[in-house]
Design a protein around this motif. Structure first.
Motif, PDB file in Angstrom:
ATOM      1  N   VAL A 253      -7.958   1.702   1.682  1.00 12.19           N
ATOM      2  CA  VAL A 253      -7.634   0.463   1.368  1.00 12.19           C
ATOM      3  C   VAL A 253      -6.360  -0.351   1.704  1.00 12.19           C
ATOM      4  CG1 VAL A 253      -7.624  -0.869  -1.450  1.00 12.19           C
ATOM      5  CG2 VAL A 253      -8.654   1.280  -1.207  1.00 12.19           C
ATOM      6  N   ALA A 254      -5.126   0.196   1.517  1.00 10.67           N
ATOM      7  CA  ALA A 254      -4.329  -0.898   2.212  1.00 10.67           C
ATOM      8  C   ALA A 254      -4.104  -1.288   3.164  1.00 10.67           C
ATOM      9  CB  ALA A 254      -3.017   0.064   2.324  1.00 10.67           C
ATOM     10  N   THR A 255      -5.010  -0.115   4.467  1.00  5.82           N
ATOM     11  CA  THR A 255      -5.134  -0.739   5.454  1.00  5.82           C
ATOM     12  C   THR A 255      -6.347  -2.091   5.734  1.00  5.82           C
ATOM     13  OG1 THR A 255      -4.827   0.988   7.008  1.00  5.82           O
ATOM     14  CG2 THR A 255      -6.349  -0.401   7.895  1.00  5.82           C
ATOM     15  N   VAL A 256      -7.622  -2.012   5.296  1.00  7.44           N
ATOM     16  CA  VAL A 256      -8.052  -3.275   4.849  1.00  7.44           C
ATOM     17  C   VAL A 256      -7.128  -4.341   4.158  1.00  7.44           C
ATOM     18  CG1 VAL A 256      -9.456  -4.417   3.435  1.00  7.44           C
ATOM     19  CG2 VAL A 256     -10.200  -1.858   4.211  1.00  7.44           C
ATOM     20  N   PHE A 257      -6.543  -4.562   3.596  1.00  8.22           N
ATOM     21  CA  PHE A 257      -5.231  -5.507   2.676  1.00  8.22           C
ATOM     22  C   PHE A 257      -4.436  -5.627   3.643  1.00  8.22           C
ATOM     23  CE2 PHE A 257      -7.073  -4.652  -1.255  1.00  8.22           C
ATOM     24  CZ  PHE A 257      -6.581  -5.694  -2.137  1.00  8.22           C
ATOM     25  N   LYS A 258      -4.057  -4.915   4.136  1.00  7.23           N
ATOM     26  CA  LYS A 258      -3.594  -5.542   5.752  1.00  7.23           C
ATOM     27  C   LYS A 258      -4.397  -6.383   6.897  1.00  7.23           C
ATOM     28  CE  LYS A 258      -0.264  -3.762   8.837  1.00  7.23           C
ATOM     29  NZ  LYS A 258       0.519  -2.500   9.504  1.00  7.23           N
ATOM     30  N   ASN A 259      -5.321  -6.046   6.916  1.00  9.76           N
ATOM     31  CA  ASN A 259      -5.852  -6.887   8.379  1.00  9.76           C
ATOM     32  C   ASN A 259      -6.519  -7.901   7.248  1.00  9.76           C
ATOM     33  OD1 ASN A 259      -5.853  -4.595   9.777  1.00  9.76           O
ATOM     34  ND2 ASN A 259      -7.740  -3.379   9.034  1.00  9.76           N
ATOM     35  N   LEU A 260      -6.901  -8.236   6.376  1.00 11.48           N
ATOM     36  CA  LEU A 260      -7.553  -9.285   5.490  1.00 11.48           C
ATOM     37  C   LEU A 260      -5.946 -10.613   5.159  1.00 11.48           C
ATOM     38  CD1 LEU A 260     -10.197  -8.173   3.273  1.00 11.48           C
ATOM     39  CD2 LEU A 260     -10.660  -9.182   5.405  1.00 11.48           C
ATOM     40  N   TYR A 261      -5.449 -10.071   4.504  1.00 17.98           N
ATOM     41  CA  TYR A 261      -3.977 -11.058   3.740  1.00 17.98           C
ATOM     42  C   TYR A 261      -2.502 -10.720   4.833  1.00 17.98           C
ATOM     43  CZ  TYR A 261      -7.833 -11.254   0.163  1.00 17.98           C
ATOM     44  OH  TYR A 261      -8.732 -10.880  -0.036  1.00 17.98           O
ATOM     45  N   GLY A 262      -2.858  -9.561   5.455  1.00 22.71           N
ATOM     46  CA  GLY A 262      -1.325  -9.747   6.076  1.00 22.71           C
ATOM     47  C   GLY A 262      -0.357  -9.344   5.518  1.00 22.71           C
ATOM     48  N   VAL A 263      -0.767  -7.877   4.373  1.00 21.26           N
ATOM     49  CA  VAL A 263       0.116  -7.562   3.210  1.00 21.26           C
ATOM     50  C   VAL A 263       0.838  -6.108   3.228  1.00 21.26           C
ATOM     51  CG1 VAL A 263      -0.001 -10.268   1.380  1.00 21.26           C
ATOM     52  CG2 VAL A 263      -1.668  -7.389   1.579  1.00 21.26           C
ATOM     53  N   GLU A 264       1.337  -5.896   2.761  1.00 22.35           N
ATOM     54  CA  GLU A 264       2.044  -4.288   2.743  1.00 22.35           C
ATOM     55  C   GLU A 264       1.217  -4.004   1.281  1.00 22.35           C
ATOM     56  OE1 GLU A 264       4.614  -0.297   4.832  1.00 22.35           O
ATOM     57  OE2 GLU A 264       5.258  -2.767   4.759  1.00 22.35           O
ATOM     58  N   LEU A 265       0.521  -2.679   1.068  1.00 21.32           N
ATOM     59  CA  LEU A 265       0.642  -2.085   0.194  1.00 21.32           C
ATOM     60  C   LEU A 265       1.819  -0.761  -0.246  1.00 21.32           C
ATOM     61  CD1 LEU A 265      -3.982  -1.902  -1.549  1.00 21.32           C
ATOM     62  CD2 LEU A 265      -1.687  -3.949  -1.444  1.00 21.32           C
ATOM     63  N   LYS A 266       1.886  -0.847  -1.110  1.00 18.67           N
ATOM     64  CA  LYS A 266       2.761   0.164  -1.279  1.00 18.67           C
ATOM     65  C   LYS A 266       3.022   0.898  -2.870  1.00 18.67           C
ATOM     66  CE  LYS A 266       6.156   0.258   1.879  1.00 18.67           C
ATOM     67  NZ  LYS A 266       8.026  -0.242   2.420  1.00 18.67           N
ATOM     68  N   SER A 267       2.925   2.371  -3.474  1.00 19.64           N
ATOM     69  CA  SER A 267       3.439   2.347  -5.144  1.00 19.64           C
ATOM     70  C   SER A 267       3.921   3.503  -5.305  1.00 19.64           C
ATOM     71  CB  SER A 267       1.375   3.187  -5.322  1.00 19.64           C
ATOM     72  OG  SER A 267       1.599   3.336  -6.312  1.00 19.64           O
TER      73      SER A 267
END
Length: 312
Positions: A253-267
């Motif tokens: 999921v984090a990779t998909v968000f990075k590719n689509l929106y250029g953001v990094e998901l962390k938790s």
């Protein structure tokens, strides 16, 4: 090298008295003086063929009774040599010329469609890198996917296998369609077959031959791999801008968000890596809407810190 006159006499004696060792040595020495030309030959068959052509041509000139022809023997020999060299030159030019490669890349939120010189089609997902020749070689078709994801629709050509190099893996097909995921954020690489058959190798060892609906997952570090059956259509759903995830990990999921929106998901949630996600992430939907969707699935929240999205 001996003079033309001496050489002409040696040749005449050579063909009338084939057991004359001395003259055989002289003639063989003349052949040897042209051995530098042999460096242009491609193999032993070529070399022997050229030598035989030279010999037969010279023999034919020697058997002529006309003294005038004999006088021009050396010129004839030179013509034979140059003709042989021309044969080599034509053969050399018919070999594959050095290939000119083109690099193609996509940025965040970007998809790209390519048509290769053999009419094969390639779709590149976001944040991908792809390398291919402007024109394929005569014996094979080779491309590289060092980073990212791509879907291939390969034009069938049984005489020229299509090869994709993905890190340590070689994917080989004759004509089929398949998806390769090779994002650097993942510890693994995956190949999913949509149609036909695909051979996957590592270090010249065949790992598996995959058929429609089969997926090979390869660990980049350990070299361990497994093969399982999947819904192949989900693997390339991204081509239409809708990424369909089924029991996907947080890393996916984090990779998909990075590719689509250029953001990094962390938790900082301890068991976040045990969460699974089944949803469709639509490219045309805003970042905030998709974030709210994944947070509702596990009753968590998020906050933005620049380009970092922190889930808590």
């Amino acid at each position: 090298m001996e003079s033309i006159k001496q050489f002409r006499k040696s040749l005449k004696r050579f063909f009338t008295k084939s057991k004359d060792t001395k003259n055989q040595q002289i003639v063989n020495g003349w052949y040897k003086s042209y051995e530098a030309l042999e460096k242009y030959a491609f193999n032993d068959v070529d070399k022997n063929q050229v030598r035989e052509n030279l010999l037969q041509g010279i023999r034919g000139q020697m058997l002529q009774s006309n003294p005038h022809r004999l006088r021009w023997l050396s010129a004839a020999a030179v013509i034979l040599i140059m003709g042989s060299f021309g044969l080599w030159l034509v053969k050399s030019q018919s070999q594959d010329k050095p290939l000119t490669y083109v690099s193609s890349a996509t940025k965040t939120g970007m998809l790209k469609y390519l048509v290769l010189s053999d009419s094969s089609e390639v779709w590149l997902n976001a944040s991908s890198q792809f390398k291919y020749p402007t024109t394929f070689a005569k014996a094979s078709r080779t491309v590289y996917l060092p980073q990212g994801e791509a879907f291939f629709q390969v034009k069938r050509d049984v005489k020229r296998p299509f090869k994709v190099y993905v890190g340590k893996l070689e994917v080989r097909v004759l004509g089929t369609s398949f998806n390769i995921n090779n994002y650097s954020d993942f510890k693994t690489q995956t190949i999913v077959v949509n149609t036909g058959r695909v051979q996957v190798s590592a270090k010249n060892k065949v790992l598996a031959v995959l058929e429609k609906g089969k997926q090979l997952t390869y660990n980049k570090t350990t070299g361990v791999f497994d093969v399982k059956e999947v819904n192949q259509a989900l693997s390339f759903s991204w081509r239409d801008g809708n990424t369909v995830l089924q029991d996907a990990s947080f890393e996916t999921v984090a990779t998909v968000f990075k590719n689509l929106y250029g953001v990094e998901l962390k938790s900082n949630i301890q068991n976040i890596h045990q969460f699974s996600y089944t949803l469709t992430i639509q490219k045309q939907v805003s970042l905030e809407e998709n974030l709210s969707l994944i947070c509702k699935m596990h009753h968590i929240n998020y906050r933005k810190e620049g380009s970092v999205i922190l889930l808590y």
